[in-house]
Design a protein around this motif. Sequence first.
Motif, PDB file in Angstrom:
ATOM      1  N   ALA A 155       0.828  -1.204   0.000  1.00  0.00           N
ATOM      2  CA  ALA A 155       0.000   0.000   0.000  1.00  0.00           C
ATOM      3  C   ALA A 155       0.863   1.256   0.000  1.00  0.00           C
ATOM      4  N   TRP A 156       1.919   1.262   0.796  1.00  0.00           N
ATOM      5  CA  TRP A 156       2.773   2.446   0.864  1.00  0.00           C
ATOM      6  C   TRP A 156       3.484   2.682  -0.469  1.00  0.00           C
ATOM      7  N   GLU A 157       3.904   1.607  -1.122  1.00  0.00           N
ATOM      8  CA  GLU A 157       4.561   1.745  -2.420  1.00  0.00           C
ATOM      9  C   GLU A 157       3.588   2.336  -3.450  1.00  0.00           C
ATOM     10  N   ALA A 158       2.313   1.906  -3.401  1.00  0.00           N
ATOM     11  CA  ALA A 158       1.307   2.453  -4.324  1.00  0.00           C
ATOM     12  C   ALA A 158       1.091   3.945  -4.068  1.00  0.00           C
ATOM     13  N   VAL A 159       1.081   4.350  -2.797  1.00  0.00           N
ATOM     14  CA  VAL A 159       0.918   5.758  -2.450  1.00  0.00           C
ATOM     15  C   VAL A 159       2.080   6.585  -2.993  1.00  0.00           C
ATOM     16  N   MET A 160       3.303   6.124  -2.783  1.00  0.00           N
ATOM     17  CA  MET A 160       4.485   6.860  -3.233  1.00  0.00           C
ATOM     18  C   MET A 160       4.504   6.976  -4.756  1.00  0.00           C
ATOM     19  N   THR A 161       4.107   5.900  -5.450  1.00  0.00           N
ATOM     20  CA  THR A 161       4.094   5.928  -6.913  1.00  0.00           C
ATOM     21  C   THR A 161       3.083   6.956  -7.430  1.00  0.00           C
ATOM     22  N   ALA A 162       1.875   6.954  -6.857  1.00  0.00           N
ATOM     23  CA  ALA A 162       0.842   7.892  -7.310  1.00  0.00           C
ATOM     24  C   ALA A 162       1.222   9.330  -6.979  1.00  0.00           C
ATOM     25  N   ALA A 163       1.768   9.563  -5.777  1.00  0.00           N
ATOM     26  CA  ALA A 163       2.152  10.920  -5.387  1.00  0.00           C
ATOM     27  C   ALA A 163       3.270  11.445  -6.293  1.00  0.00           C
ATOM     28  N   ASN A 219      -6.498   5.463  -0.132  1.00  0.00           N
ATOM     29  CA  ASN A 219      -5.542   5.418   0.979  1.00  0.00           C
ATOM     30  C   ASN A 219      -5.434   6.808   1.603  1.00  0.00           C
ATOM     31  N   LEU A 220      -5.620   6.890   2.924  1.00  0.00           N
ATOM     32  CA  LEU A 220      -5.608   8.201   3.576  1.00  0.00           C
ATOM     33  C   LEU A 220      -4.248   8.875   3.478  1.00  0.00           C
TER      34      LEU A 220
END
Length: 594
Positions: free
Chosen positions: A148-156, A187-188
């Motif tokens: 989940a954190w990797e997906a957040v970093m990629t989108a950001a 994801n918040l």
Amino acid sequence: MNWPWSELGLSGAADLTEIRRAYAQLLKDNHPEEDPEGFQRLHSAYQAACRHARQSARGSLPESPPDPPQAAWEEPDPNTELRAEPSDGPEPEKTAEDWDYDRLFAEGEAEAQEARRRKLEELRRKNRDRRAAQEEEQRRRSSDEADAWEAVMTAAHAVEVLYDSGAEPLVWRRFLNSPVFWNARGNLDFVFALEDFVEQHPDLSPEVRTAFFEAYGFEKGAGRPEYRRLYQLLGVGRRDRWRLRRKKRPPMDSRQKVVRVAATAWLLLLIAVGVGSVLVGSVKEIAAKFGSVPWEEQCLEWLAEDLGREMIRPFPEKSFRYSEEDGPQDSDFVKACVYAPADSPDEYFFAYQDGERDLERGALGYQSNYADRMVMTSLTDFAEEWELDLDYDSANGGYQGNLGETPGAYLFQLPLAGAGEFITALGERLEGLKTEEWYRNRPPEFEVFLCYGEMNFYSSVSTESDFDAAYARSVYENQFGPNICRYIAEETGAAAEELGTDDYVLIEQGTVQIDGDAFFWVSALETPPSQTELAHYFLSESGTALYCIPPELLDSGLSQAELRQEMHSGGMEFRTVESLGEHRMISVWNRIKD
């Protein structure tokens, strides 16, 4: 006889709202501890009047009003025939010498302790399966955190790259429809990162803001409190989206100007010879059509005609102009004005110009928030009837209380216990609003939150689903209190300070009675696979005191006297949990300390 209404200060049969209002007023002077007999009379009358009102509403009203209960303080009616109940034989008289009070008291205490022990064992058995399920869920979540954190970093990172490269709106929309965005959308952490991005880039184009607005489905409102700040930062309301869809008219060339002047002259000629009175039904409509009656005054008549209520302009000197786009002062604009019903002049709402009026096509010539104003009035009165606090969309300053403004959300502040009937009544009120003609003609869009401080346990959006009062009450009465107990144990540090940050899991056990008072109960277990009990936490029903005790104290049986005695041998500190609002101050009694 006019009982039970006379006991409630009512002249006769009334509906549920009047009965509850009268009961709440008299309850202030009939406290159950200060005047138990008065309270019992009042409560009996309240229950009988409510039953009578419900039967009346269902069309099954009894032939005669209920009789008052004969209580211990009332003298028996001398005209009443006394009948003895049959028995198998004479019952032997007992004298004071026959009763061994010491033995009875000792047996009663032993039975009470055994009953408490059985209750705790029963709760433990009921929660074993739930513990296993929760622990499995925690392991699954832990394994998913890295992905989940990797997906957040990629989108950001993709958002930053698109902005730095000056990407066109079409490219942004492709990104918002891609798996990269959708894997992180809910994801918040990504939502918070997106908030920071929008706040730090005020020059973000309206087209891109609208794309994000629609990607999160904000057309129907924020939906969840966690999204409210992003909803406000994007700043794309209905009027803004309509403005983006409108195309700026190209400037007229000289030939078009000549044609317009000629057409105007010809029109004036027709009016002069009286043709206008033939084409239009009344002088007033002619004047409105050709601009001699201000739109603000014409809209006043339209509102009265459409809503069936006489309307006024409480501030006749005030009107507003909403420009469609940045430009010179003579650019196109939308007129707006504040109105109010003549019989309720403080219920302000606004209406703004929306094309030409053509009822055959369903075009009113205006848009208004009248339905939202009626909802606001109804729910405000309802909160006052139940003596509960009500906030209006206060998160992140979303509701400013400006003239004629109506909120997008209503946040009812509830205690941790005792508001079950309110939730049921709120569901009835919301269902009743749907039967109003103004509601059916233009269903308003608003959210309802049931809260404790800034924490909410249920919410609904009027345009998406019905308010499920039965489900909300079940969550409130069975889950919310233990959830808040767990939250306080974590947020105050009461658990982590004594048990370590990663060496335990908290499991909600439910609600337990200790000497007749309710406490919300949470257990701390050693992390799997051992699951050894480490501590127990009990939150008072008022939410003001958290008791932290070791397992052996629970195993020996609990009474409030023993609990307080053990607590005083430990220590007490005041802790603050800001997100609980006015309930933020918690007294933490810790017996786990060495």
